[in-house]
Enzyme design. Sequence first.
Site, mmCIF file in Angstrom:
data_model
loop_
_atom_site.group_PDB
_atom_site.id
_atom_site.type_symbol
_atom_site.label_atom_id
_atom_site.label_comp_id
_atom_site.label_asym_id
_atom_site.label_seq_id
_atom_site.Cartn_x
_atom_site.Cartn_y
_atom_site.Cartn_z
ATOM 1 N N PHE A 1 -13.093 -4.284 11.390
ATOM 2 C CA PHE A 1 -13.446 -3.481 11.820
ATOM 3 C C PHE A 1 -14.171 -2.317 10.167
ATOM 4 O O PHE A 1 -14.055 -2.777 9.323
ATOM 5 C CB PHE A 1 -12.107 -2.584 11.092
ATOM 6 C CG PHE A 1 -10.619 -2.856 12.263
ATOM 7 C CD1 PHE A 1 -11.297 -2.813 14.014
ATOM 8 C CD2 PHE A 1 -9.673 -4.293 12.232
ATOM 9 C CE1 PHE A 1 -10.185 -3.245 15.166
ATOM 10 C CE2 PHE A 1 -9.308 -4.016 13.723
ATOM 11 C CZ PHE A 1 -9.393 -3.774 15.262
ATOM 12 N N GLY B 1 2.645 -9.077 -0.518
ATOM 13 C CA GLY B 1 1.040 -9.780 0.219
ATOM 14 C C GLY B 1 -0.321 -8.891 -0.554
ATOM 15 O O GLY B 1 0.502 -9.190 -1.437
ATOM 16 N N THR C 1 3.880 -5.118 6.444
ATOM 17 C CA THR C 1 3.578 -6.140 7.569
ATOM 18 C C THR C 1 5.021 -7.925 6.238
ATOM 19 O O THR C 1 4.135 -6.955 4.671
ATOM 20 C CB THR C 1 1.828 -7.088 7.164
ATOM 21 O OG1 THR C 1 1.289 -6.598 5.975
ATOM 22 C CG2 THR C 1 2.072 -6.114 8.524
ATOM 23 N N HIS D 1 10.541 -1.812 13.887
ATOM 24 C CA HIS D 1 11.840 -1.331 13.131
ATOM 25 C C HIS D 1 12.002 -0.885 12.232
ATOM 26 O O HIS D 1 11.399 -1.139 11.349
ATOM 27 C CB HIS D 1 12.830 -2.609 13.244
ATOM 28 C CG HIS D 1 14.328 -1.926 13.796
ATOM 29 N ND1 HIS D 1 15.047 -1.583 13.934
ATOM 30 C CD2 HIS D 1 15.223 -2.154 12.298
ATOM 31 C CE1 HIS D 1 16.565 -0.996 13.508
ATOM 32 N NE2 HIS D 1 15.625 -2.009 13.027
ATOM 33 N N GLU E 1 0.865 -12.335 9.067
ATOM 34 C CA GLU E 1 1.497 -10.800 8.577
ATOM 35 C C GLU E 1 2.421 -9.984 10.006
ATOM 36 O O GLU E 1 1.606 -9.734 10.292
ATOM 37 C CB GLU E 1 0.285 -9.737 8.063
ATOM 38 C CG GLU E 1 -0.122 -10.586 6.472
ATOM 39 C CD GLU E 1 -1.239 -9.549 6.140
ATOM 40 O OE1 GLU E 1 -0.914 -8.260 5.317
ATOM 41 O OE2 GLU E 1 -2.097 -10.192 5.851
ATOM 42 N N LYS F 1 2.654 0.207 4.378
ATOM 43 C CA LYS F 1 3.787 0.320 4.527
ATOM 44 C C LYS F 1 3.507 1.619 4.328
ATOM 45 O O LYS F 1 3.773 2.589 5.539
ATOM 46 C CB LYS F 1 4.408 0.042 3.021
ATOM 47 C CG LYS F 1 5.987 0.557 3.562
ATOM 48 C CD LYS F 1 7.112 -0.228 2.917
ATOM 49 C CE LYS F 1 6.804 -1.229 1.945
ATOM 50 N NZ LYS F 1 7.402 -1.201 1.375
HETATM 51 P P1 ADP Z 1 2.632 -6.509 0.489
HETATM 52 O O1 ADP Z 1 1.664 -6.020 0.699
HETATM 53 O O2 ADP Z 1 3.496 -6.421 -0.319
HETATM 54 O O3 ADP Z 1 3.151 -7.048 2.685
HETATM 55 P P2 ADP Z 1 3.328 -3.801 2.708
HETATM 56 O O4 ADP Z 1 2.926 -2.762 2.471
HETATM 57 O O5 ADP Z 1 2.453 -5.250 3.284
HETATM 58 O O6 ADP Z 1 3.833 -4.697 1.312
HETATM 59 O O7 ADP Z 1 5.020 -4.520 3.020
HETATM 60 C C1 ADP Z 1 5.575 -4.725 3.978
HETATM 61 C C2 ADP Z 1 6.955 -4.609 2.786
HETATM 62 O O8 ADP Z 1 8.277 -3.891 3.806
HETATM 63 C C3 ADP Z 1 8.412 -6.146 3.308
HETATM 64 O O9 ADP Z 1 7.945 -7.516 2.907
HETATM 65 C C4 ADP Z 1 9.622 -6.119 3.394
HETATM 66 O O10 ADP Z 1 10.328 -6.686 2.254
HETATM 67 C C5 ADP Z 1 9.133 -4.486 4.463
HETATM 68 N N1 ADP Z 1 9.163 -3.402 4.979
HETATM 69 C C6 ADP Z 1 9.805 -2.861 5.651
HETATM 70 N N2 ADP Z 1 9.837 -2.262 6.721
HETATM 71 C C7 ADP Z 1 9.252 -3.304 7.367
HETATM 72 C C8 ADP Z 1 9.198 -3.304 8.518
HETATM 73 N N3 ADP Z 1 8.971 -2.482 10.078
HETATM 74 N N4 ADP Z 1 7.377 -4.358 8.910
HETATM 75 C C9 ADP Z 1 7.525 -5.093 8.344
HETATM 76 N N5 ADP Z 1 8.229 -5.454 6.643
HETATM 77 C C10 ADP Z 1 8.487 -3.956 6.240
HETATM 78 MG MG MG Z 2 2.215 -7.188 4.159
#
Ligand code: ADP
Ligand code: MG
Length: 460
Positions: A145, A28, A40, A120, A115, A34
């Site tokens: 926001f 993303g 997401t 979980h 997203e 995270k």
């Molecule tokens: P990005 O900016 O790459 O989307 P994020 O910080 O949003 O990074 O983290 C998303 C990634 O974290 C997902 O692509 C997935 O691989 C991992 N992930 C681990 N746990 C979850 C969760 N509960 N929901 C969504 N993504 C998760």
């Molecule tokens: Mg994301």
Amino acid sequence: MSGSVAATATRNLRWIAPVRLRAEVVHGFGRGSKELGFPTANLRIRWDLENSGKHAQLTEGEHAVLQFVQSHDTGIYCAFGRVEGCGEGHGGVHRVAMSMGWNPTFKDVKTKAIEPWIMHEFKEDFYGSHLRLVVLGYIRPEIEFSNLDELIREIKADGEFCKAALDGPELIRFLYDPFFELTRYAMSSTKMSSRIKDRSNDCSSHQATPVVGMCVRTALQGLPPLQLGNTRFLLLRHGETFANELGLLSGGGNDSELTARGLVQAERLAEELGRCPTELAVVGSSPLQRAVASANAIAMLFSTAKRIELDDLREMSYGSFEGACITNVSHQVKATSGHWRRGQTNHRLCSEAGESPEDVANRVLPALCCFLEKHPDQTVLLVCHNWVNRVLLASAMPEMGLVRLLDVPQRNCGLNVLDFSCSGGSGSPQQSVAATLPTLASRFKVLAVDLKVSDSESRM
Ligand code: ADP
Ligand code: MG
């Protein structure tokens, strides 16, 4: 993030018609969601193909994702979701709070994004895996926001709201949606297809002639891998109808419902296909209700498949003989068979009206080619009719030819398998229509004819 507009979210659950999405998880915006406690899993949206007009290259799943983004309000949605390859059974299905849209709190977003925050704890990241979602309700519009604390607080509240909505009596049943069952097949399909490959390598004289009358599962496991640029075409005859049972002529102009036994035949075939590593991109049928009902029974177990009807696949028309009791016209039926066997495949049962095998071939083959050309590298299933199937199968087997269509077995819910070469023709529907029948027929390779569900004879 920028802006100083203070905002408070108001949430209301608005149910939507369930949307089933399957897409790859991609990187993303790297904002560190995270670390903030709500990762997401951004879904791949094929804006590249959409924006360059290459719609034909979109898979059904990619098309569904684009369609969702283009046809639904931006905002927060609740959904159930499952990451393919993570978790067994329904334990692998989780509650999801999902944003779809521009994410206005951040100013760097150029295209709408999906997203999902899966509520979980996963042991590790799953970039590159496929996520399945059943999107069920709209919670609130997007809001800009004013600061990060506000954003975190509101996303957490979205999560709580979504959990409560999904646990309500109306939505909780979607935890058991068959769309999530399919993940099991998707997960095992790679292993299974390599098994098929192994077998086909073992067998050097690989099925030069089609298998006939075999059990569905055994036959499907022995098929050669689908060659690039081909469509695997599962062609089914509908289940038993009241007309079949009563011995009435039921062609393109006389519909007849499935009997209870006919419905069971279709359901059992669906179950059998469900046990095979088969992902259907399309479940289609002629518009006649016997074919529609049979196809619906199959579509129930293949909920990701697109459900279509093609008018040109209807049964051969018997003209004014439609609905007649076969014993009352047995003389004409016998005479017609004789004409066909002698090569007069332009002969019609009813001389004033109706269709001959050649008429059926001229209607059905171009329509099939136009349809199948659109599904390279996919497996599709169409439910058709006795003569439609025999006309195609006989035409597509050089050792048979249309003249031997009466020798092609075709029981109710008998399954046939053909591979279709998408590049064999022009790729243009108009030219498919104009091409000669032998040219069209040569694009099909018949692999299996009149397959049956195992032990179907003893159980029905
Ligand atoms: P990005 O900016 O790459 O989307 P994020 O910080 O949003 O990074 O983290 C998303 C990634 O974290 C997902 O692509 C997935 O691989 C991992 N992930 C681990 N746990 C979850 C969760 N509960 N929901 C969504 N993504 C998760
Ligand atoms: Mg994301």
